[in-house]
Design a protein around this motif. Structure first.
Motif, short mmCIF file in Angstrom:
data_model
loop_
_atom_site.label_atom_id
_atom_site.label_comp_id
_atom_site.label_asym_id
_atom_site.label_seq_id
_atom_site.Cartn_x
_atom_site.Cartn_y
_atom_site.Cartn_z
N HIS A 14 10.31 106.12 120.80
CA HIS A 14 10.11 104.90 121.10
C HIS A 14 9.49 104.69 122.73
CE1 HIS A 14 11.53 100.42 122.05
NE2 HIS A 14 9.97 100.60 122.12
N HIS A 20 11.71 107.04 125.19
CA HIS A 20 12.95 107.56 124.73
C HIS A 20 13.03 107.72 123.15
CE1 HIS A 20 12.99 103.14 124.37
NE2 HIS A 20 14.01 103.27 123.52
N ASP A 22 15.56 106.73 119.58
CA ASP A 22 16.63 106.00 119.18
C ASP A 22 17.10 106.48 117.90
OD1 ASP A 22 16.63 103.71 120.97
OD2 ASP A 22 14.51 103.40 120.32
MN LIG Z 1 14.21 101.93 121.73
#
Ligand SMILES: [Mn+2]
Length: 129
Positions: A14, A20, A22
């Motif tokens: 993401h 980051h 997920d």
């Molecule tokens: Mn996210």
């Protein structure tokens, strides 16, 4: 003890304000979700911070695309890994599961180390036997 059923997981890459990852595990009708500030590792014994975030709907497991500006998490979402997993342990502070993804294959754990939502994500070392 959970029965050894096969469920689905996804790891989204993401690119929001900050890049980051997920981690989302299908569990009891939702996607339990953790945000990892750093790329998850396939190396046993190396911990990555995993911050528990809100559950997502099951349909989100296939999502890829752009979250428009002005929305929460605005940016690009891509499927980084996905596949089945077998849950072996799901306690309030420790999960153990076997991932069968394209990138990740093996036994992983999530261990809560700090309230309210800080966990470690780590591939477990192979034990003998
Ligand atoms: Mn996210």
């Amino acid at each position: 003890m959970e029965p050894p059923v096969s469920r689905n997981f996804v790891i989204h890459r993401h690119q929001a304000k900050r890049l980051h990852y997920d981690l989302r595990l299908e569990y009891r009708g939702v996607l339990k979700s953790w945000a990892l500030p750093k790329e998850p590792l396939n190396t046993p014994g190396i911990k990555r911070l995993a911050v528990a975030v809100e559950d997502h709907p099951l349909e989100y497991i296939d999502f890829e695309g752009t979250i428009p500006e002005g929305n929460y998490g605005a940016g690009e979402v891509a499927i980084w890994d996905q596949g089945a997993y077998v849950l072996e342990e799901a306690r309030p502070e420790k999960w153990v599961f076997f991932l069968k993804g394209r990138r990740f294959r093996g036994r992983f754990t999530l261990i809560k180390f700090q309230e309210p939502r800080n966990w470690f994500f780590m591939k477990m070392r192979e034990t003998g036997a």
